[in-house]
Design a protein around this motif. Structure first.
Motif, short mmCIF file in Angstrom:
data_model
loop_
_atom_site.label_atom_id
_atom_site.label_comp_id
_atom_site.label_asym_id
_atom_site.label_seq_id
_atom_site.Cartn_x
_atom_site.Cartn_y
_atom_site.Cartn_z
N TRP A 38 0.88 -1.30 0.14
CA TRP A 38 0.01 0.09 0.17
C TRP A 38 0.90 1.30 0.12
O TRP A 38 0.83 2.35 -0.78
N PHE A 39 1.88 1.16 0.88
CA PHE A 39 2.78 2.57 1.21
C PHE A 39 3.44 2.70 -0.20
O PHE A 39 3.57 3.81 -0.57
N THR A 40 4.05 1.81 -0.79
CA THR A 40 4.69 1.88 -1.98
C THR A 40 4.32 2.19 -3.38
O THR A 40 4.41 3.20 -4.13
N ILE A 41 2.98 1.40 -3.53
CA ILE A 41 2.46 1.56 -4.87
C ILE A 41 0.98 1.89 -4.83
O ILE A 41 0.14 2.03 -5.66
N GLY A 42 0.43 1.99 -3.61
CA GLY A 42 -1.18 2.30 -3.39
C GLY A 42 -2.13 1.15 -3.39
O GLY A 42 -3.14 1.43 -3.68
N ILE A 43 -1.41 -0.11 -3.58
CA ILE A 43 -2.68 -1.39 -3.73
C ILE A 43 -2.79 -1.82 -2.20
O ILE A 43 -1.83 -2.08 -1.48
N GLU B 232 -4.82 -2.54 1.46
CA GLU B 232 -5.07 -1.57 2.86
C GLU B 232 -4.03 -0.82 3.20
O GLU B 232 -2.87 -1.27 3.45
N MET B 233 -4.19 0.17 3.96
CA MET B 233 -3.11 0.73 4.67
C MET B 233 -2.47 -0.06 5.65
O MET B 233 -1.26 -0.17 5.55
N ASN B 234 -3.51 -0.49 6.61
CA ASN B 234 -2.67 -1.34 7.82
C ASN B 234 -2.45 -2.93 7.20
O ASN B 234 -3.30 -3.46 6.53
N ARG B 235 -1.41 -3.15 7.78
CA ARG B 235 -1.03 -4.68 7.56
C ARG B 235 -2.02 -5.58 8.43
O ARG B 235 -1.75 -5.35 9.75
N GLU B 236 -2.32 -6.73 7.90
CA GLU B 236 -3.33 -7.37 8.85
C GLU B 236 -2.41 -8.69 9.08
O GLU B 236 -1.79 -9.20 8.05
N ASP B 237 -2.26 -8.99 10.41
CA ASP B 237 -1.53 -10.28 10.63
C ASP B 237 -2.61 -11.41 10.67
O ASP B 237 -3.38 -11.64 11.62
N SER B 238 -2.69 -12.14 9.70
CA SER B 238 -3.78 -13.26 9.60
C SER B 238 -3.40 -14.35 10.19
O SER B 238 -2.14 -14.78 10.56
N GLY B 239 -4.22 -15.12 10.66
CA GLY B 239 -3.96 -16.40 11.31
C GLY B 239 -3.05 -17.28 10.16
O GLY B 239 -2.31 -18.42 10.92
N LYS B 240 -3.49 -17.12 9.05
CA LYS B 240 -2.91 -18.11 8.22
C LYS B 240 -1.47 -17.83 8.11
O LYS B 240 -0.66 -18.83 8.04
N GLU B 241 -1.03 -16.45 7.96
CA GLU B 241 0.37 -16.17 7.83
C GLU B 241 1.08 -16.68 9.22
O GLU B 241 2.24 -17.27 8.84
N LYS B 242 0.53 -16.61 10.25
CA LYS B 242 1.20 -17.01 11.44
C LYS B 242 1.18 -18.67 11.48
O LYS B 242 2.30 -19.11 11.92
N GLU B 243 0.09 -19.21 11.06
CA GLU B 243 0.41 -20.65 10.94
C GLU B 243 1.48 -21.10 10.10
O GLU B 243 1.93 -21.94 10.27
N LEU B 244 1.56 -20.49 8.85
CA LEU B 244 2.59 -20.78 7.81
C LEU B 244 3.88 -20.45 8.45
O LEU B 244 4.71 -21.34 8.18
N VAL B 245 4.13 -19.64 8.96
CA VAL B 245 5.39 -19.20 9.70
C VAL B 245 5.62 -20.43 10.90
O VAL B 245 6.92 -20.76 10.85
N GLN B 246 4.88 -20.84 11.51
CA GLN B 246 4.96 -22.05 12.34
C GLN B 246 5.19 -23.12 11.83
O GLN B 246 6.51 -23.89 12.27
#
Length: 137
Positions: free
Chosen positions: A62-67, A69-83
């Motif tokens: 969003w910040f660099t090219i405007g695509i 949402e403004m706020n980054r959402e930490d979704s459960g899927k991302e956390k699960e993937l990291v684990q």
């Protein structure tokens, strides 16, 4: 569509900062930030990088090219993937250690076999040289 300059203004407003405070946080002169915000200059790579590093809760896309949402959402899927990736990495590290140990053992065996083979050749040569000659009657 907003420009990156306007997105910087949005971040400053959302963080409840002024140009001076924002510039201190990202390590740039307040005049540079003011010039960016009034549209006189575009942000440099260093400014963009500093904003992304200092404000990780804003989506870099969003910040660099405007695509997006403004706020980054930490979704459960991302956390699960990291684990999952961390667990797989741990497994790979253990397997790698095991393979390295096996590799060392194999090289030790090769060295041992090589030494035995050399010793056997030498023994044969020595025995052949010193075997009593049998006379044929």
């Amino acid at each position: 569509m907003d420009t990156i300059n306007k997105r910087i203004i949005k971040i400053i407003e959302k963080e409840r900062m002024n140009y001076s405070t924002f510039s201190e946080v990202i390590g740039v002169s307040s005049q540079s930030i003011k010039n960016i915000c009034i549209g006189k200059n575009n942000p440099s790579y260093e400014v963009i990088k500093a904003v992304i590093e200092k404000f990780p809760h804003y989506d870099p896309l969003w910040f660099t090219i405007g695509i997006g949402e403004m706020n980054r959402e930490d979704s459960g899927k991302e956390k699960e993937l990291v684990q999952i990736l961390k667990r797989e990495n741990d497994i790979l590290l253990k397997n790698n250690e095991s393979l390295l140990k096996n590799n060392e053992r194999l090289w030790d065996m090769v060295d041992t076999l090589g030494k035995k083979a050399e010793a056997n050749k030498w023994t044969r040569v020595v025995k052949l040289d010193f075997l009593p000659v049998k006379q044929i009657a």
